[in-house]
Each structure stands twice: as C-alpha cells, then as structure tokens.
Design a protein around this motif. Structure first.
Motif, short mmCIF file in Angstrom:
data_model
loop_
_atom_site.label_atom_id
_atom_site.label_comp_id
_atom_site.label_asym_id
_atom_site.label_seq_id
_atom_site.Cartn_x
_atom_site.Cartn_y
_atom_site.Cartn_z
N LYS A 33 -13.79 2.64 2.82
CA LYS A 33 -15.06 1.84 2.46
C LYS A 33 -14.90 1.42 1.05
O LYS A 33 -15.47 0.36 0.65
N LYS A 34 -14.68 2.42 0.21
CA LYS A 34 -14.61 2.25 -1.27
C LYS A 34 -13.70 1.08 -1.68
O LYS A 34 -13.58 0.44 -2.58
N LEU A 35 -12.45 1.12 -0.89
CA LEU A 35 -11.37 0.10 -1.22
C LEU A 35 -11.24 -0.95 -0.41
O LEU A 35 -10.39 -1.79 -0.15
N SER A 36 -12.41 -1.52 0.24
CA SER A 36 -12.58 -2.30 1.36
C SER A 36 -12.06 -3.89 0.71
O SER A 36 -11.60 -4.70 1.37
N ALA A 37 -12.36 -3.96 -0.61
CA ALA A 37 -11.95 -5.41 -1.33
C ALA A 37 -10.67 -5.56 -1.57
O ALA A 37 -9.96 -6.74 -1.34
N TYR A 38 -9.82 -4.57 -1.20
CA TYR A 38 -8.37 -4.70 -1.20
C TYR A 38 -7.69 -4.75 0.14
O TYR A 38 -7.57 -3.64 0.63
N THR A 39 -7.41 -5.80 0.50
CA THR A 39 -7.24 -6.13 1.75
C THR A 39 -5.84 -5.65 2.56
O THR A 39 -5.60 -5.59 3.67
N ASN A 40 -4.87 -5.51 1.53
CA ASN A 40 -3.57 -5.21 1.65
C ASN A 40 -3.46 -3.73 1.96
O ASN A 40 -2.17 -3.48 2.58
N LEU A 54 -0.01 0.80 -1.04
CA LEU A 54 -0.27 -0.34 -1.71
C LEU A 54 0.04 -1.66 -1.31
O LEU A 54 -0.95 -2.90 -1.49
N ASN A 55 0.80 -1.81 -0.73
CA ASN A 55 1.34 -3.16 -0.15
C ASN A 55 1.06 -4.35 -0.94
O ASN A 55 0.67 -5.41 -0.67
N GLY A 56 1.57 -4.09 -2.23
CA GLY A 56 1.68 -5.11 -3.25
C GLY A 56 0.39 -5.51 -4.17
O GLY A 56 0.28 -6.26 -5.07
N GLU A 57 -0.83 -4.54 -3.67
CA GLU A 57 -1.84 -4.63 -4.30
C GLU A 57 -1.72 -3.81 -5.83
O GLU A 57 -0.70 -3.10 -5.93
N GLU A 58 -2.38 -4.51 -7.00
CA GLU A 58 -2.30 -3.85 -8.29
C GLU A 58 -2.94 -2.39 -8.25
O GLU A 58 -3.94 -2.30 -7.64
N HIS A 59 -2.28 -1.63 -8.69
CA HIS A 59 -2.73 -0.07 -8.64
C HIS A 59 -3.86 0.17 -9.57
O HIS A 59 -4.46 1.05 -9.38
N GLU A 60 -4.07 -0.44 -10.88
CA GLU A 60 -4.98 -0.15 -11.83
C GLU A 60 -6.32 0.05 -11.23
O GLU A 60 -7.10 1.06 -11.50
N PRO A 61 -6.70 -0.93 -10.84
CA PRO A 61 -8.11 -1.07 -10.16
C PRO A 61 -8.46 -0.04 -9.08
O PRO A 61 -9.36 0.34 -8.87
N ILE A 62 -7.33 0.27 -8.33
CA ILE A 62 -7.56 1.14 -7.16
C ILE A 62 -7.74 2.50 -7.70
O ILE A 62 -8.58 3.34 -7.26
N LEU A 63 -6.84 2.84 -8.86
CA LEU A 63 -6.86 4.24 -9.34
C LEU A 63 -8.14 4.56 -9.91
O LEU A 63 -8.61 5.57 -9.82
N LYS A 64 -8.80 3.54 -10.58
CA LYS A 64 -10.15 3.58 -11.13
C LYS A 64 -11.18 3.77 -9.90
O LYS A 64 -12.11 4.69 -10.13
N GLU A 65 -11.15 3.11 -8.75
CA GLU A 65 -12.09 3.40 -7.75
C GLU A 65 -11.97 4.94 -7.38
O GLU A 65 -12.98 5.62 -6.84
N CYS A 66 -10.76 5.11 -7.20
CA CYS A 66 -10.50 6.65 -6.51
C CYS A 66 -11.02 7.69 -7.45
O CYS A 66 -11.24 8.91 -6.96
N LYS A 67 -11.29 7.45 -8.74
CA LYS A 67 -11.97 8.58 -9.53
C LYS A 67 -13.17 8.80 -9.35
O LYS A 67 -13.72 10.00 -9.57
N ASP A 68 -14.03 8.00 -8.47
CA ASP A 68 -15.52 8.12 -8.18
C ASP A 68 -15.91 8.52 -6.82
O ASP A 68 -16.89 8.39 -6.08
#
Length: 400
Positions: A33-40, A54-68
């Motif tokens: 749910k937190k990462l729902s914007a990253y469709t890949n 990751l399937n090609g998604e940029e990792h930096e914003p996803i790492l930031k989301e995971c912190k919370d």
C-alpha cells in the motif's frame, strides 16, 4: 549489473511464534500500500526476509518510503544472483564499485547449507577477488567504509553493502485499533505515532468548540491527522462539536472542577464512538504531572467513567523527549501554530490538581448531560485522510 532488489529484515516480528505468518502478511500488505505508486515493483514475503523487486524503478524514493513503515527493522539495496561461485564473485565486485570509500569487510552468511563453500572460506575467496581486481581498496575488519554482505539462500544469493535502519516495532494493524484523543498540541500526535509502533491502527477523535475555537484550529488538527497517515495508512478523524457541553460545565459546575468534568465527558463520548467503530481502546497524550489534569489523582478520577483500556505511551516521558519525536515525525511546526483548542479555553484560574471521585460525582449528579451528549454524537463530522493526501503540499499558507 546494478541493485535490483531491496532486502527487508523483520526485527521484532521475526520472534513471533505460530502467528508469525499473519504478522508478515500484514506487513506485506502495508508495504504494498505504501509503495502503490510504483507500479513496476513486486513484493515477495518469506519467513525470514521480505524482498522488493524494483523491476526498473528508481530505488531512492522507495528507500525513503521504507523508512516510515513500522515492522521493518532494517533494509538494504541488494543484487540477486544464482548460487554460483563465479557469479557471486562478479556481483560482489560490481557492488563494491558502486560504493564510496577505501576499505571494506566481507561478511558471508550461508543459510543454504547445501552450498559447497563454507562462510569463512567464502569470505576469503571474495575478499581476495576484490583485492586482485581493484587498486584503491583494502581490507579493514574493524572499521570499514563498506561492509559487503553476502547471503547464500536456497532461492538465490543476495549481495548488499549498506544497512538502513527502519522504524522497527510491529506492522500497523497487527494488534488492533485504538481511538486517539487528538488535540492540536504537541503530545497527542506523538502518542499516536508511538502507539502505531506497537502495531495499532489509529482512528482519531477531536473535540472542537466553535466559535471559541477557529477553523484554523480545526485545520491544524486535520493536518496532524495527515502527518500520522505517513506512518500508519489511512486515519479516520471524528470531529465532535463540544461548545454546548463546555458552556454547561462551566456554568453549572464548580470552576476548579470544570477541567476534570470536561475530561470525563470527553472520555464518555470517546467510549461511545469507540463502541460504534469496533475499537477496543483509547489513547491519550497524557504525561504524568505535566498539567493539572495529568496528576495521578486526576487520572484516577477521570478514568472512572470508562472501563476501556487507556493507552498512555507518553506517561513517563520527559517533555524534551516528546518534542524531539514531534520534530522527527514533522508534526512540531504544525502543533505550535497559535490556534487554541477546546482544552485551552474556559480554563479555570486554579484547576483542581487532586480531584476526588466522590466530589466529582456529587457535582455531576444534578447536571443532566444526556441530551447534550446525544446531540454531540449525532453531529459528529467524520473525515478520512489517506497517506497520499499527506504527501501533498501543506495548504496552511492558503488560509493566511
């Protein structure tokens, strides 16, 4: 070759017994749910780890989301390769080249005992390979710039270089739901945040007294609810009109007992809202001795009106520590906006700090609040805030 996975470590929930699978499923749901914007991306939950492909998604914003996300102890960018010695060596070299520094340490774990090379021997093989194929790197086992970790598992080998600390705790929604008494102050949002750390889902209730409290005070509370969605998903906020009840209290009850009676009525209404929404506890931002309504005697007297468990995560905390957490979760600047809530209006000059139950019952007995409570309950406005809303630009400036 580049990092193509995020390896998620569970922490406390890894210690759970027969219901561990349920906790992991809830965490997986929260991550998705937190990462729902990253469709890949794709999330895979295992018994001991979770993987985000990751399937090609940029990792930096996803790492930031995971912190919370509560329930995640730590996480790392990872490369996934086959359980083949040569491929592991090549991937380890590629991973080191992506890092900055001059010294490294190898750490190999081998949960897959069928892999023919033992962990310590693998450290030597990989360390030698890295030294032979680089010019500026050396080994430092005590204080390395980079600790390269190799985990040889049954499905594949995962190579990581940095461990990022997560929030820990338990996944939100794994231990029930609470009703948070959310004022516009510093303490209650922090109480909600800490309660979510224990896996509790939050609904909030706020008592407002127009025209004595303004629309900006109401907006302040709504913005605090949005802050909490960042850590626990959607937050439902129940806005209770409290003007008539407050006026009645301070017209018909002794002034120095007004604060105590007001807090008792808040708890009575909160319990009714909790029952309507299948909620089994109430959470407050009370800290022992901080104000008149938060002495031991006051809590004892106020608690009399409900048999619901009251969670007080701040009860033994220092105010400075509470402020530090408020700043950390980005609630502080909202909380200090100069707009009064209903707890700061009609404040008696000398509130009773050691109220007695028998005295309060004596003062309440001739005052009939039943119709007032019924009217307040029927006039509740309920608003639901989502995590996506919390990421939008704060619209507070538009009110100025």
């Amino acid at each position: 070759m580049k990092y193509d996975h995020i390896l998620v470590r569970y922490g406390e929930l890894a210690l759970k017994g027969k219901n561990k699978k349920t906790f992991i499923q809830i965490l997986k749901r929260n991550v998705e749910k937190k990462l729902s914007a990253y469709t890949n991306i794709k999330v895979q939950a295992k018994r001991d780890h979770m993987y985000i492909l990751l399937n090609g998604e940029e990792h930096e914003p996803i790492l930031k989301e995971c912190k919370d996300i509560f329930g995640i102890q730590s996480f790392s960018l990872a490369m996934k390769v086959e359980n083949d010695e040569e491929k592991i060596k090549d991937a380890a070299l590629q991973a080191l080249m992506l890092e900055n520094g001059n010294t490294f340490k190898m750490t190999t774990k081998r949960p897959n005992k069928n892999f023919p090379v033992r962990s310590q021997e693998m450290n030597q093989i990989l360390g030698g390979h890295l030294l032979r194929n680089t010019d500026d790197w050396s080994v430092n086992v005590h204080n390395p710039d980079v600790e390269l970790r190799v985990e040889i598992r049954h499905d594949a080998t995962y190579i990581t270089a940095k461990k990022i600390q997560g929030k820990g705790g338990l996944p939100v929604g794994s231990t029930g739901k609470t009703l948070l008494l959310l004022s516009g102050g510093i303490d209650s949002p922090v109480a909600g945040y800490l309660t979510m750390n224990r896996g509790v889902e939050i609904e909030a209730i706020h008592f407002h007294s127009p025209p004595f409290t303004s629309d900006r005070a109401k907006q302040k509370v709504e913005d605090l609810a949005r802050v909490l969605t960042k850590y626990g998903g959607d937050v439902k906020l129940h806005l209770v009109p409290f003007t008539e009840i407050q006026q009645k209290i301070f017209q018909e009850a002794p002034e120095n007992y007004g604060m105590t009676i007001m807090r008792r009525l808040m708890l009575r209404i909160s319990e009714m809202v909790a029952k309507q929404n299948d909620i089994l506890s109430i959470t407050t931002g009370e800290s022992l001795g901080q104000v008149a309504s938060q002495t031991m005697e006051s809590m004892h007297t106020i608690n009399e009106v409900t048999n619901y468990p009251i969670i007080r995560p701040l009860v033994a905390m220092d105010k400075i520590d509470i402020i530090d957490i408020s700043k950390e979760i980005e609630a502080y600047e909202i909380s200090i906006r100069p707009y009064e809530d209903c707890c700061t209006i009609f404040v008696p000059k000398s509130p009773k700090t050691r109220p007695k139950r028998e005295k309060v019952n004596e003062f309440e007995k001739p005052i009939d609040f039943s119709k007032d409570i019924e009217k307040a309950l029927s006039s509740i406005e309920t608003v639901t805030f989502s995590a996506k809303q919390s990421d939008e630009e704060d619209d507070f400036d538009d009110l100025l």
